[in-house]
Design an enzyme around this catalytic site. Structure first.
Site, PDB file in Angstrom:
ATOM      1  N   LYS A 270       0.760  -0.908  -0.045  1.00  0.00           N
ATOM      2  CA  LYS A 270      -0.005   0.090   0.025  1.00  0.00           C
ATOM      3  C   LYS A 270       0.957   1.235  -0.098  1.00  0.00           C
ATOM      4  CE  LYS A 270      -3.989  -1.834   2.515  1.00  0.00           C
ATOM      5  NZ  LYS A 270      -5.155  -1.592   1.461  1.00  0.00           N
ATOM      6  N   ARG A 344     -10.659 -11.027   1.631  1.00  0.00           N
ATOM      7  CA  ARG A 344     -11.244 -11.978   1.082  1.00  0.00           C
ATOM      8  C   ARG A 344     -10.908 -13.414   1.314  1.00  0.00           C
ATOM      9  NH1 ARG A 344     -11.307  -8.804  -4.585  1.00  0.00           N
ATOM     10  NH2 ARG A 344     -11.062  -7.218  -2.762  1.00  0.00           N
TER      11      ARG A 344
END
Length: 490
Positions: A270, A344
């Site tokens: 990130k 996920r």
């Protein structure tokens, strides 16, 4: 915080008594108990009970309160329940700023008594919260933060109202628990420490808590959650929480929370501007802990299983890599398209495990899953997706009731087509750059089978990044606790 009832406003002994009035109520009160003070307010402050308008009377004659504040609510027809919450939130902030620990609140409007008592029971607790454990203690006592100690309600006590106060107090305290967990340092809530903290909380609340550690996860062949956490020092865990408030033969509701204790993004690192608040990425796990604890303390007649899927998405020589393929608990293989789509993967194994083991009648998962969810809702609601559209109506209504709003997004079959892999069953990141919220949900759908399932992408709502609201400080919001309790009650 202590709550008390007193129907005679003159008898409320406190630092400041707030009387909130609509324009219509102002006209009625001109011939009542507040007549003298309304006249003063009209002359000195041109008080008309406009929204957010206020007038202060010091040492009101005949009243035990040191100060009386008239607070405008505007016109009755425009007044909503959330306006009451915001008003009370502001009143709490005003009292704290003035170093007043005991306050009184009364509402003069057409709102039902139970509605404003609900608001006045939860909002002071929510508005009084701040995350200050790492601040140095002020040298002067007058510089210390004031905490509200007591709230008087300007109405007659009844068993019904006392029940409402107790319920809302329990809910609000647990919202603040979730906030505290989300706001904590990432280093102090890695998968080991957060699981340990959950166990301590559950022991006090008398909730059964079981921790499935790395060795057991390997036996379960839960390679997806293990892959996400393999670069971290503390390995992944699934925390299982069980509460049975109904007949044990009744199928439970399964709550599953994403618990990425810090999300670096992995090898798909990130950037600055996004990574700084990634301690918040375990908000879903904290939320399901808060919900089940609340349900237990309210003695809800429901059977609830809550699963906290915990992992740290760290970057290192042992981190999982883009292109790698892993097999999930349910046997489906997944190729990693992006290591920053890790939530996920953790949820996939946690969902599949929960559905297989507990055979629930309904699954609800909570996850700060996609940053783009906030771009869709503007941050004003969370995203709802489901394999059964009929489930939306009640969740939508519950959200509007407590102002933790949700909005439904589509889960077309085309989304499922786009997450199919070329050399694996699935990929965790679609090449289609649009619709990321729905693609993420389509991926999770592969791991719940035919069970009724709701996915809540709470990324827009779980953390106040920019500014505080009237009753929620910057940082963790505790979103999902009030929403789900309201939903389960119905």
């Amino acid at each position: 915080m202590e709550f008390s009832f007193e129907s005679d406003l003159k008898e409320i002994k406190c630092g400041v008594l707030f009387v909130c009035l609509t324009k219509e109520a102002l006209k009625k009160e001109k011939k009542g108990l507040l007549e003298e003070f309304i006249e003063i307010a009209e002359k000195t402050d041109d008080f008309k009970a406009d929204k957010s308008q206020s007038a202060l009377i010091v040492l009101p004659k005949g009243f035990k309160a040191k100060k009386l504040s008239l607070v405008g609510l505007g016109e009755e027809k425009e007044l909503e329940k959330e306006d009451l919450r915001k008003t009370v939130g502001v009143l709490i902030k005003v009292a704290k700023a003035k170093k007043i620990e005991e306050i009184g609140i009364a509402f003069k409007s057409n709102f039902k008594e139970k509605d404003w008592i609900e608001v006045c029971s939860e909002t002071p607790i929510l508005a009084d919260y701040s995350f200050s454990k790492y601040k140095s203690k002020p040298k002067k006592k007058e510089e210390e933060e004031t905490k509200i100690q007591k709230v008087f309600f300007g109405t007659k006590k009844s068993s019904e109202l006392e029940k409402i106060v107790k319920e809302k107090e329990i809910i609000a305290v647990n919202v603040n628990l979730v906030r505290e967990l989300v706001n904590e340092n990432a280093k102090d809530k890695n998968p080991f420490l957060l699981a340990k903290k959950a166990k301590e909380i559950c022991k006090k609340a008398k909730i059964k808590c079981t921790i499935i550690e790395e060795k057991q996860l390997k036996k379960l062949k839960a390679e997806l959650i293990l892959a996400v956490g393999q670069g971290a020092v503390e390995k992944p865990r699934i925390v299982v929480l069980e509460y049975f408030g109904a007949n044990k033969k009744e199928k439970p509701v399964l709550l599953v929370g994403k618990g990425i204790t810090f999300d670096s993004g992995g090898i798909n690192l990130k950037p600055t501007g996004y990574i700084e608040t990634m301690k918040e990425d375990m908000a879903g796990a904290a939320t399901v802990l808060g919900i089940i604890k609340t349900a237990k303390e309210l003695n809800l007649k429901k059977n609830i299983i809550a699963l906290m899927g915990l992992a740290e998405n760290a970057i290192g020589s042992n981190s999982y890599k883009p292109g790698d393929i892993f097999k999930g608990f349910n046997g489906k293989t997944v190729q990693v398209g992006n290591t920053d789509a890790e939530g996920r993967l953790v949820l996939a194994d946690t969902l599949a495990f929960g559905v297989t083991k507990f055979k629930p009648k309904l699954v609800i998962d909570y996850a700060t899953l996609t940053g783009l969810a906030a771009h869709i809702t503007g941050g004003y609601s969370s995203c709802f997706l489901s394999n059964k559209d009929e489930l939306f109506k009640e969740m939508f209504e519950a959200g509007n009731t407590v102002f933790e709003r949700v909005w439904q997004l589509p889960l077309y079959k085309e989304f499922s087509e786009d997450i199919k892999g070329e050399i694996s069953d699935l990929i965790n990141a679609s090449k289609n750059k649009y619709g990321s919220v729905s693609f993420a949900a389509a991926f999770l759908k592969e791991f719940v089978g035919e069970t009724d399932w709701i996915h809540l992408d709470i990324a827009p709502s779980a953390f106040n990044h920019e500014k505080e609201s009237e009753y929620c400080a910057k940082g963790g919001t505790g979103f999902g606790v009030r929403l789900t309790i309201e939903y389960l009650k119905k």
